[in-house]
Design an enzyme around this catalytic site. Structure first.
Site, PDB file in Angstrom:
ATOM      1  CB  SER A   1      -0.569  -0.230   1.119  1.00  0.00           C
ATOM      2  OG  SER A   1      -2.052   0.960   1.608  1.00  0.00           O
TER       3      SER A   1
ATOM      4  CE1 TYR B   1      -0.003   5.344  -5.208  1.00  0.00           C
ATOM      5  CE2 TYR B   1       0.709   7.260  -3.179  1.00  0.00           C
ATOM      6  CZ  TYR B   1       0.834   5.234  -3.910  1.00  0.00           C
ATOM      7  OH  TYR B   1       1.451   5.000  -3.537  1.00  0.00           O
TER       8      TYR B   1
ATOM      9  CE  LYS C   1      -0.455   1.959  -4.078  1.00  0.00           C
ATOM     10  NZ  LYS C   1      -0.206   0.607  -4.089  1.00  0.00           N
TER      11      LYS C   1
END
Length: 279
Positions: free
Chosen positions: A136, A150, A154
């Site tokens: 991650s 993003y 994650k």
């Protein structure tokens, strides 16, 4: 490492993936490694060892991932450790990013990981052993301005991995979330970072955030060789952690997020506790 294991590593032609491949091969381990560009992968690893299986894989394709995992088992007979490392950064506010830009990031960062897990778990269940590392980011725990999509990918990795760990424990399979901070890899270069095709000028704080990170390229405090070594060491632990924070910056951001959450949750404590029926 006492015993020879078979590792399956995605995104292996650069960054953490490449560091892992090199260290593992030096330690005599068997490594199946994937990349979008097979020749580049072969060139950067630079070995024709029978312990190294380079694979060209489109992580957005379930069938491509399945073929790579099947080939790995045909070659090495088993898979002991998986590192879902492949992914790329994407900046921009939600308004600035097109549907395609957003979906493309999920295809690789999230669905690529899901494809690998889906096809490796039958192998690990039969073995009644295995260890899955999902890479991650500290952005999947504590996000910053300008990186909403993003962070979304994650955070998804964090959530699915927490539940995966519970789901597969009975099969003897271990699972670890890796949350790195800033490391001196190619992550902030054009080949690993996408910015909005149609930026909106009014988002000044987003532009400033991007500029700050781009200026950091090549100056990051984290050493990717140390990160790779930490992952390898964790794979040998009898009771590995669910969360593996890498980098002092990652640790500090995660602890600040804990404090923030505690304060935020307490703000609505009275209201939360008042929701029960009273007959």
């Amino acid at each position: 490492m006492d015993n020879k294991k078979t590792w399956f590593i995605t995104g292996a032609s650069k960054g953490f993936g490449l560091s892992l491949v090199r260290q593992l091969l030096n330690q005599g381990q068997r490594v199946a490694a994937t990349s979008r560009n097979l020749e580049q992968l072969k060139d950067v690893v630079g070995t024709d060892s029978p312990s190294f299986l380079p694979l060209q894989v489109d992580l957005g394709s379930d069938s491509s991932v399945k073929a790579a995992i099947d080939r790995t088992v045909e070659t090495f007979e088993r898979i002991d450790v998986v590192v879902n490392n492949a992914g790329y950064g994407i900046g921009g506010s939600i308004e600035e990013l097109s549907d395609k830009e957003s979906r493309d990031s999920f295809d690789i960062n999230v669905f690529g990981t899901l494809h690998v897990i889906r096809h490796v778990m039958p192998i690990m269940r039969r073995q009644h052993s295995g260890h899955i590392f999902n890479i991650s980011s500290i952005a999947g725990i504590a996000a910053n301005t300008g990186w909403a999509m993003y962070a979304a990918t994650k955070f998804s990795i964090v959530g699915l991995t927490e539940v995966l760990a519970e789901d597969v424990r009975e099969f003897g399979v271990k699972v670890t979330i890796v949350a790195p901070g800033a490391f001196r890899t190619s992550f902030l270069t054009k080949e690993s970072l996408a910015l909005p095709e149609c930026p909106i000028a009014e988002y000044q704080s987003v532009r400033e955030s991007h500029e700050k990170y781009l200026q950091m390229n090549g100056q990051q405090a984290g050493d990717p060789e140390k990160a790779a070594a930490a992952i390898i060491q964790t794979a040998t632990a009898a009771e590995p952690p669910l969360y593996l924070l890498l980098g002092e910056d990652a640790y500090n951001r995660a602890m600040r997020k804990l404090e923030f959450l505690a304060e935020e949750f307490k703000r609505s404590e009275e209201l939360a506790r008042s929701m029960a029926y009273h007959g």
